[in-house]
Design a protein around this motif. Structure first.
Motif, mmCIF file in Angstrom:
data_model
loop_
_atom_site.group_PDB
_atom_site.id
_atom_site.type_symbol
_atom_site.label_atom_id
_atom_site.label_comp_id
_atom_site.label_asym_id
_atom_site.label_seq_id
_atom_site.Cartn_x
_atom_site.Cartn_y
_atom_site.Cartn_z
ATOM 1 N N LEU A 258 41.166 6.863 37.623
ATOM 2 C CA LEU A 258 39.859 6.943 38.264
ATOM 3 C C LEU A 258 38.777 6.266 37.439
ATOM 4 O O LEU A 258 37.909 5.583 37.961
ATOM 5 C CB LEU A 258 39.466 8.413 38.433
ATOM 6 C CG LEU A 258 39.618 9.063 39.795
ATOM 7 C CD1 LEU A 258 39.172 10.515 39.709
ATOM 8 C CD2 LEU A 258 38.831 8.337 40.874
ATOM 9 N N GLN A 259 38.811 6.503 36.120
ATOM 10 C CA GLN A 259 37.698 6.084 35.263
ATOM 11 C C GLN A 259 38.189 5.924 33.816
ATOM 12 O O GLN A 259 37.987 6.801 32.991
ATOM 13 C CB GLN A 259 36.612 7.171 35.333
ATOM 14 C CG GLN A 259 35.262 6.776 34.805
ATOM 15 C CD GLN A 259 34.662 5.615 35.545
ATOM 16 O OE1 GLN A 259 34.989 4.455 35.270
ATOM 17 N NE2 GLN A 259 33.780 5.878 36.492
ATOM 18 N N GLU A 262 36.102 6.538 30.648
ATOM 19 C CA GLU A 262 35.736 7.897 30.268
ATOM 20 C C GLU A 262 36.927 8.764 29.881
ATOM 21 O O GLU A 262 36.771 9.733 29.138
ATOM 22 C CB GLU A 262 34.960 8.568 31.417
ATOM 23 C CG GLU A 262 33.686 7.803 31.759
ATOM 24 C CD GLU A 262 32.770 8.555 32.711
ATOM 25 O OE1 GLU A 262 33.095 9.678 33.115
ATOM 26 O OE2 GLU A 262 31.711 7.986 33.038
ATOM 27 N N TYR A 263 38.114 8.452 30.428
ATOM 28 C CA TYR A 263 39.277 9.306 30.208
ATOM 29 C C TYR A 263 40.477 8.458 29.823
ATOM 30 O O TYR A 263 40.921 7.617 30.606
ATOM 31 C CB TYR A 263 39.587 10.121 31.470
ATOM 32 C CG TYR A 263 38.373 10.844 32.002
ATOM 33 C CD1 TYR A 263 37.902 11.998 31.386
ATOM 34 C CD2 TYR A 263 37.671 10.342 33.093
ATOM 35 C CE1 TYR A 263 36.769 12.639 31.848
ATOM 36 C CE2 TYR A 263 36.538 10.983 33.573
ATOM 37 C CZ TYR A 263 36.088 12.126 32.945
ATOM 38 O OH TYR A 263 34.966 12.753 33.405
ATOM 39 N N GLY A 264 41.018 8.689 28.627
ATOM 40 C CA GLY A 264 42.144 7.897 28.143
ATOM 41 C C GLY A 264 43.443 8.681 28.148
ATOM 42 O O GLY A 264 43.522 9.799 28.660
ATOM 43 N N LEU A 316 42.340 7.990 20.240
ATOM 44 C CA LEU A 316 43.023 9.282 20.246
ATOM 45 C C LEU A 316 42.227 10.393 20.909
ATOM 46 O O LEU A 316 42.786 11.429 21.267
ATOM 47 C CB LEU A 316 43.343 9.711 18.802
ATOM 48 C CG LEU A 316 44.441 8.915 18.087
ATOM 49 C CD1 LEU A 316 44.553 9.344 16.633
ATOM 50 C CD2 LEU A 316 45.772 9.091 18.805
ATOM 51 N N PHE A 317 40.906 10.221 21.036
ATOM 52 C CA PHE A 317 40.065 11.399 21.285
ATOM 53 C C PHE A 317 39.263 11.423 22.582
ATOM 54 O O PHE A 317 38.344 12.207 22.691
ATOM 55 C CB PHE A 317 39.124 11.609 20.108
ATOM 56 C CG PHE A 317 39.885 11.883 18.821
ATOM 57 C CD1 PHE A 317 40.562 13.073 18.662
ATOM 58 C CD2 PHE A 317 39.935 10.938 17.818
ATOM 59 C CE1 PHE A 317 41.265 13.340 17.506
ATOM 60 C CE2 PHE A 317 40.637 11.184 16.658
ATOM 61 C CZ PHE A 317 41.305 12.384 16.487
ATOM 62 N N ALA A 318 39.531 10.574 23.530
ATOM 63 C CA ALA A 318 38.788 10.734 24.784
ATOM 64 C C ALA A 318 39.587 10.195 25.959
ATOM 65 O O ALA A 318 40.664 9.718 25.782
ATOM 66 C CB ALA A 318 37.439 10.022 24.712
#
Ligand SMILES: Nc1nc2c(c(=O)[nH]1)N[C@H]1C(S)=C(S)[C@@H](COP(=O)(O)O)O[C@H]1N2
Ligand SMILES: [Mo]
Length: 318
Positions: A258-259, A262-264, A316-318
């Motif tokens: 989706l995005q 913003e989101y990994g 690693l973090f988002a």
């Protein structure tokens, strides 16, 4: 005179009440012999005792995983949910009751010795049930602390017998737009999926949850089975799983599709790495107005930091 000032994340008296009530109920059940029976009997027998629900409720608590905060009141954890299949707001508990969870079949597919379809109750008979108290952190910066019932994800992976060439495991939710209004909104990448590396999936913390607060999982929380990786943001943790696929290609999950800005893939909790639109430094505990500091890997660094050694170049973090 030395005055000890309470720090924000230390237990307040009013917050202690839900946990005390919950623990009291447990010890009452145990005094009546139920807790002991449930954990001493083979899983199948305990199941009959629980009136047909797969798994023993309540299961014996694994004391290795301890909380630094009171449990979230059950009514908050079961009435403030994210389950986009049933709506993009928190009040989906009523709508989620349309999900039919019996019977429930889980498909094991992809890079496995032998693809198979397994009835959830049959699977549950073979799994080692326990209860764990875990912190839970949504990327939206609300958090909770809940008792999950279930079994280690490693037991599920062992059961599935992946080929040694498999590198990832991908979990997929049901697809049924007739009962899930969100799935009629075609701009979302249904069905909801997300995945882990095999090393993450077999880490001791990774958990398959079939219940919460000593009872079978409510539909709004992902009945009959979801996964829990408490060091990652909630959006990774797929609910109501019907398919488990092993692959050698890194999967792109629902939110990353989706995005991706913003989101990994990794989505590990880190107070110092902001979401592009808000800070992750603190979180609100459900059922309170209190904000508490967010912890690196949501407080599970000692269990998972090794998984990411040498991967500093990864997001690693988002
Ligand atoms: N199938 C499915 N699983 C899902 C979601 C969803 O919308 N659909 N939302 C995720 C998100 S963003 C969070 S924070 C948690 C919420 O779990 P809870 O409602 O039990 O607190 O479920 C995760 N799993
Ligand atoms: Mo979330």
């Amino acid at each position: 005179m030395l005055i000890k000032r309470r720090r924000g994340w230390e237990l307040r008296e009013q917050d202690a009440t839900p946990e005390a009530v919950y623990l009291d109920r447990r010890s009452l059940l145990q005094a009546a012999g139920f807790g002991l029976m449930a954990s001493a009997l083979p899983a199948g027998a305990a199941m009959a005792q629980a009136g047909g629900a797969a798994g023993p409720y309540p299961a014996r608590q694994n004391m290795r995983y301890r909380l630094d905060r009171p449990l979230t009141p059950e009514r908050d954890a079961t009435s403030y949910n994210n389950f986009y299949e049933f709506g993009s707001h928190k009040g989906i508990a009523g709508a989620a009751q349309a999900l039919k969870t019996e019977p429930w079949t889980i498909e094991f597919t992809g890079m496995v010795e032998k693809p198979m379809k397994v009835d959830f109750d049959e699977l549950a008979k073979r799994m080692p049930f326990e209860e764990r108290l875990y912190r839970f952190r949504c990327v939206e910066a609300w958090a909770m602390a809940v008792p999950w019932t279930g079994f280690p994800m490693k037991s599920l992976v062992d059961f599935a017998k992946p080929l040694s060439s498999a590198k990832y495991v991908v979990f997929q939710t049901f697809m049924d737009p007739k009962i899930a209004p969100g799935q009629r909104q075609s701009w979302y990448p249904w069905p909801y999926t997300d995945g882990l590396t095999i090393a993450e999936a077999t880490n001791e913390l990774a958990f398959m949850a079939t219940g919460i607060y000593g009872k079978p999982m409510p539909k709004q929380n992902g009945a009959p089975i979801r996964f829990i990786t408490p060091w990652k943001y909630g959006f990774k943790q797929v609910k109501s799983i019907v398919r488990v696929e092993f692959t050698d290609k890194r999967p792109v999950g629902y939110w990353e599709k989706l995005q991706s800005s913003e989101y990994g893939f990794w989505a590990n909790v880190n107070p110092k790495v902001s979401h592009p639109r808000w800070s992750q430094a603190t979180e609100r505990m459900l059922g309170t107005d209190e904000r508490v500091p967010t912890l690196l890997y949501n407080g599970y660094e000692e269990f998972v930091a090794d998984l990411y050694k040498g991967m500093e170049k990864e997001r690693l973090f988002a």
